[in-house]
Scaffold this motif. Structure first.
Motif: not given
Lengths: 551, 50
Positions: A93, A136, A138-141, A144, B20, B24, B27-28
């Motif tokens: 990411s 914005v 980046l953390p979504t599906q 990835l 962000s 991330t 989350k991961y």
């Protein structure tokens, strides 16, 4: 992670990474070699350029480009070495964010490099807003989707942001750079055009080093071969170095040497750890290319320096010859020319005082003119000789306490007659104070005489206003005239040897260009300052002398 | 010199990027909140082959 996933990972028999980047998961030492080399070179170039001018925007931008490029290289190495799916998802990411950021900074850099100033706020919004969807989402599906474990793949499945948006954005940035450089090229001067070509070529090459790895890897499925892309980094450093040497943008000689030494040191170190003979060959070829490219840059640079030194030595010999010629010319002027003037002065004076018998009115008039011309000639020679002696430091000042008010009053009385003869008004204003300065009365008198004389000569009508003030331990003499004025161009040459305004000869045929130069030499020897202010041609001038007062 | 408006813009931009990155990471790495694609059938087959 659930149990099944854990079992899958264990069955894949991946090596555990040490310090994120060291593991047997990385096949081929070439990957370490290419990544570390690029990382070190980027950091050397970035820090060096930044240290040259910490406030320059171009330097700062290049520093950030190199820093983010080094970060990208490190992240890429982590992805090669690491076995943990959560780390891979996270670092992958980060790469999605850092890679287009380097592109955006390159667009910003090329604008600032060519325009030599910061770009408008709108342009900044335009460049960096393209990155906002990536930040914005980046953390979504959309960035990835998931982690691919099938067939022991150790990589995520990318979403539309990673698969399409980033490549589209990077293509836009590349075309942006090309189009802007193309536009700027046609507006630029000849020298700037060369710089534009080089910087654009270098940047495009540098940016392609990112994508080429992916393209070569995807097509050939040989990810060791894909490392060729990263070797574009030294090429970029070469272009940058060439620009630095050629256009003095930064100091390339040093940066080139540092980069070469760092790269060669790492190359040799890298070879020690290589196990496969094929990889040794690849590393040797890469090192050879590096030596050829960087070595050529350095040899050229050293050659140029040797040539410059030889030229300098030649010029030095010529200069010494000229100084000797000048000394001999001064000797000739002092003894022969001045002697002839002095001799004819006594002849004219003799005619006038009747030594050679009675003379008629015409002879008297002509003799008076001859005597005046002689005096002017002697004064000019004295002025030039004085300036030459002052310049060579041959004058020994007898420093005593001098009342500068007396110096100014004496000059004022002397110059009042020629000024009034010319129809000029001459006034003096001296405030009540102590005007004692440390100095040589004779030479200070010479300086003030020259300054007032200069104003009288270059003022056709109006007047000359002399003022003397004392302020905070400083004594300030100002000589304001309503004369021909001085253009900003002439101002630069006015106090230099032989320097005079472009129209000065028209107003004063006897202008030597040494009067104000002598003033400057004398006043500076007294730890003072001399300068001129003028609103321009035809608007008069004010000359200033500032001297330190005796406390 | 970078003007004041640009400084504010870059500050917002950098803050957004940091937020962000933190989300991330959370989350991961912290929550392990991601799907793992595994072709179980192919995997079992390969195990049988071994």
């Amino acid at each position: 992670m659930d149990m099944i996933t854990q079992t899958f990972i264990e069955l894949c028999e991946w090596d555990s990474s040490r310090f994120l980047i060291f593991s047997d998961n990385v096949f081929g030492t070439l990957i370490y070699y290419s990544h570390f080399l690029a990382m070190i070179l980027a950091l050397v170039v970035g820090f060096f350029v930044f240290s040259q001018n910490k406030k320059g925007l171009v330097n700062k931008l290049l520093f950030f480009i190199m820093l983010f490029f080094a970060t990208w290289t490190f992240l890429d190495l982590v992805l090669w070495a690491n076995e943990r799916p959560d780390f891979i998802m996270f670092f992958w990411s980060l790469i999605l964010l850092v890679e287009p950021l380097v592109y955006a900074l390159c667009v910003y850099f090329i604008y600032v490099f060519i325009e030599k100033k910061d770009i408008s706020f709108k342009k900044k919004i335009g460049i960096f807003s393209l990155l906002l969807p990536i930040i914005v989402l980046l953390p979504t599906q959309l960035a990835l989707v998931s982690f691919d474990l099938s067939n022991c793949f150790r990589e995520p499945i990318e979403g539309p942001i990673a698969t399409y948006y980033i490549y589209i954005t990077e293509t836009i940035y590349l075309f942006w750079i090309l189009l802007y450089a193309f536009k700027a090229y046609y507006k630029a001067t000849e020298i700037m055009r060369k710089q534009i070509i080089l910087v654009t070529f270098g940047i495009i090459l540098f940016l392609l080093s990112f994508v080429s790895g992916n393209i070569i890897g995807s097509i050939t499925e040989d990810w060791t071969l894909a490392q060729i892309g990263l070797f574009c980094m030294p090429l970029f450093a070469l272009f940058l170095g060439y620009m630095i040497v050629k256009f003095k943008t930064f100091n390339a000689k040093l940066i080139g040497t540092q980069a070469l030494v760092a790269a060669l040191g790492f190359s040799v170190l890298g070879i020690i750890f290589i196990r496969s003979i094929d990889n040794v060959r690849a590393v040797a070829i890469a090192t050879l290319l590096l030596i050829i490219i960087m070595g050529d840059l350095l040899i050229r640079s050293v050659k140029r320096e040797i040539k410059q030194k030889e030229e300098l030595a030649k010029l030095n010999v010529e200069l010494e010859k000229l100084i000797k010629q000048r000394e001999s010319l001064m000797h000739l002027i002092n003894h022969k020319v001045k002697g002839s003037f002095t001799h004819s002065k006594y002849v004219f004076a003799g005619i006038l005082d009747g030594t050679f018998g009675d003379i008629n009115e015409e002879v008297r008039r002509r003799s008076e003119q001859g005597l005046e011309a002689n005096d002017n000639g002697i004064k000019t020679i004295d002025l030039i000789l004085n300036a030459a002696n002052l310049q060579q430091g041959l004058i020994k000042y007898e420093m005593k306490k001098v009342d500068f008010k007396d110096v100014v009053s004496k000059s004022f009385s002397e110059k009042k007659i020629p000024a009034e003869k010319k129809g000029l008004k001459i006034e003096k204003e001296v405030g009540e104070s102590d005007y004692t300065v440390p100095g040589d009365a004779f030479w200070l008198q010479e300086a003030v005489n020259n300054l007032i004389d200069n104003s009288v000569k270059y003022t056709k009508e109006g007047g000359i206003f002399i003022s003397l003030k004392r302020n905070a331990g400083k004594i300030l003499l100002s000589v304001r005239d309503t004369g021909m004025g001085i253009t900003p161009e002439d101002k630069k040459n006015l106090f230099t040897e032989g320097g005079r305004g472009k129209d000065s000869i028209r107003v004063n045929v006897d202008s030597t260009g040494y009067g104000l130069y002598s003033v400057k030499l004398i006043i500076e020897a007294h730890k003072g300052k001399v300068w001129v202010e003028s609103e321009g041609e035809g608007k008069g001038s004010t000359f200033y002398i500032e001297l330190p007062a005796v406390e | 010199m970078v003007d004041k408006k640009s400084k504010i813009f870059f500050l917002i931009f950098i803050s957004l990027a940091i937020v962000s990155i933190i989300i991330t990471y959370n989350k991961y790495v912290i929550n392990n909140d991601f799907e793992v694609f595994q072709d179980e059938e192919a995997f079992n087959e390969s195990l049988l082959e071994e």
